[in-house]
Design an enzyme around this catalytic site. Structure first.
Site, PDB file in Angstrom:
ATOM      1  N   ASP A   2      -7.968  -5.196  -0.178  1.00 31.47           N
ATOM      2  CA  ASP A   2      -8.415  -6.073  -1.271  1.00 31.47           C
ATOM      3  C   ASP A   2      -8.031  -7.535  -1.079  1.00 31.47           C
ATOM      4  O   ASP A   2      -8.494  -8.389  -1.839  1.00 31.47           O
ATOM      5  CB  ASP A   2      -7.807  -5.565  -2.590  1.00 31.47           C
TER       6      ASP A   2
ATOM      7  N   HIS B 150       0.852  -1.188   0.000  1.00 33.32           N
ATOM      8  CA  HIS B 150       0.000   0.000   0.000  1.00 33.32           C
ATOM      9  C   HIS B 150       0.886   1.235   0.000  1.00 33.32           C
ATOM     10  O   HIS B 150       1.942   1.242   0.619  1.00 33.32           O
ATOM     11  CB  HIS B 150      -0.894   0.029   1.257  1.00 33.32           C
TER      12      HIS B 150
END
Ligand code: SDX
Length: 425
Positions: free
Chosen positions: A360, A303
């Site tokens: 996700d 991320h």
């Protein structure tokens, strides 16, 4: 006395204001840098650049903290609902009972779309990706709601557009799914809550289990907003030209579609299925991921901001076990995901790069258990993120000193070329 940054350029020293956010984040305000020094800054991918100030969402990437309007994501996910969270991010406060009732009724009133939109959805090939159907039909709504395409919407029009798009993104998404299955559209049932009605419009079955509706509601809450991520930044960029709200949100859908962003939830399931079908073990797959010459990535990991666990991933991982147990679903892909996570979190490649599961990594497992097909996962992300996109757009257009977004660049191309006739090239 307010903090200043000193910048020495050759013989000159410039003082630049430092601003401090309410969570003690620090930024050097370079608004006047070019006027004072002739210099601009360069920051590919905006790794270090704040595009705006915002009071909606706060992330602490090192500590794995996420807050909506100051409320922790853990508390909101446990105690709130998707519609209440949408209200919170947009209006900056939790609604009273009366406000919540009025808002829910207004959202539910947008239980359909114009006939022209339905015709357009049916014109798509059945194997069209639903994100293509969603994006094109969101922008097409501008052809049917001219009053909401004004350059500057009144507060009442912004309220209307907010409720309308939350209602109609559900309708367009469900219709897109039904069309892809070769089935008739299912009319919304206003007596059902938002998530139950969405599932009912996808399946045609009004008897939606409370557990399934609750699981979907939590997933939508977790996706509502996330600071200046790629799709939200796209919404701000497009909205800053005063493009209408439908075009602005459609741009957010398009940016979200990318596999490095919201498309990752679909890519994770495809990755897990590929590992399962290939019979590869985790170490073999991870060796490919770590191989610089391979394009493989551990989708759902890493991320830009979180260099620790994504708090949403933690919540979803727990919800995975709960939902699958409640539904009596045994999904081998969940076991593969957990195995990959366990191995990756001990592997120097991932540890040294601070790569952890993001939102996700596990969300697709739940969507699958809820009966939502893989190519609809990113649509689910868009439904969840819509209130955040609109809240960020509203904050931008209402901010003092609102300007069109237009970054600078550093030119590195040819300097002086003379035109040659085509015959002499
Ligand atoms: C979302 O921004 C948001 O807030 C987004 C989001 C939201 O709610 O809006 O949180 C939603 O988009 C989550 C992210 C979903 N995407 C994925 O899961 C795709 C896989 N992840 C990556 O592609 C990547 O981690 C990004 C895109 C998420 C972040 O990329 P960055 O910040 O540009 O980091 P990078 O690509 O420069 O990676 C740094 C290093 C590189 O290695 P080196 O060049 O230093 O050797 O880490 C490696 C990368 O190769 N790396 C990975 C990896 N992610 C980063 N290696 C293998 N697998 C991965 N997933």
């Amino acid at each position: 006395m307010s903090e200043k940054a000193k910048l020495v350029l050759g013989e000159n020293t410039y003082e630049l204001p430092v601003i401090t956010g309410t969570e003690n984040e620090k930024a050097i305000d370079i608004t006047k840098l070019r006027a004072q020094s002739g210099y601009v800054t360069l920051d590919s991918g905006y790794m270090n650049t704040g595009a705006c100030t915002s009071a909606i969402t706060f992330l602490d990437g090192e500590l794995g903290i996420l807050k909506y309007r100051g409320y922790s994501i853990e508390e909101i996910a446990e105690k709130s609902s998707f519609l209440e969270t949408a209200y919170l991010v947009n209006y900056g406060k939790l609604p009273t009972e009366a406000e919540m009732k009025a808002f829910s009724v207004k959202v539910a009133s947008y239980d359909d779309v114009p006939e022209g939109i339905k015709t357009q959805i049916k014109a798509f090939p059945k194997d069209a990706h639903p994100m293509a159907v969603l994006s094109s039909n969101i922008v097409s709504l501008s052809a049917f709601y001219h009053s909401l395409c004004a350059q500057d919407l009144t507060p009442a029009q912004k309220d209307e557009a907010f409720a309308q798009l939350i209602g109609q993104i559900k309708v367009v998404s469900a219709y897109a799914y039904r069309h892809s299955q070769g089935k008739e559209f299912v009319k919304s049932d206003k007596s059902l809550d938002y998530c139950s009605d969405f599932i009912h419009m996808m399946t045609g079955d009004k008897n939606v289990s409370r557990d399934v509706a609750k699981a979907l509601d939590v997933l939508l809450i977790l996706h509502v907003d996330h600071e200046q991520n790629c799709s939200t930044s796209s919404v701000r960029m497009v909205g800053s030209s005063k493009a209408n709200i439908f075009a602005t949100i459609s741009a957010g859908v398009d940016a979200l579609w990318g596999p490095l962003h919201g498309g990752a939830n679909q890519a994770v399931l495809e990755m897990l299925a590929e590992i399962k079908d290939s019979g590869k073990d985790y170490k073999q797959f991870l060796a490919e991921v770590k191989d610089k010459n391979s394009s493989s990535r551990l989708m759902g990991f890493g991320h830009r901001v979180y260099k620790n666990f994504d708090p949403r991933a933690k919540i979803i991982k727990v919800a995975c076990d709960t939902v699958l147990n409640t539904l009596g679903v045994q999904d081998p892909l969940l076991d593969i995901a957990k195995g990959l996570e366990e191995v990756a979190l001990k592997d120097e490649y991932f540890v040294s790069r601070k790569l952890y599961p993001n939102v996700d990594f596990y969300s697709g497992i739940i969507y699958r258990a809820l009966g939502i097909p893989t190519n609809m996962f990113t649509v689910m992300f868009a439904i969840g993120r819509l209130p955040g996109w609109m809240a960020q757009w509203k904050e931008m257009v209402e901010q003092d000193g609102f300007k069109i977004c237009r970054p600078r660049q550093i030119y590195t191309g040819d300097v002086t070329n003379k035109y040659k006739d085509i015959k002499s090239r």
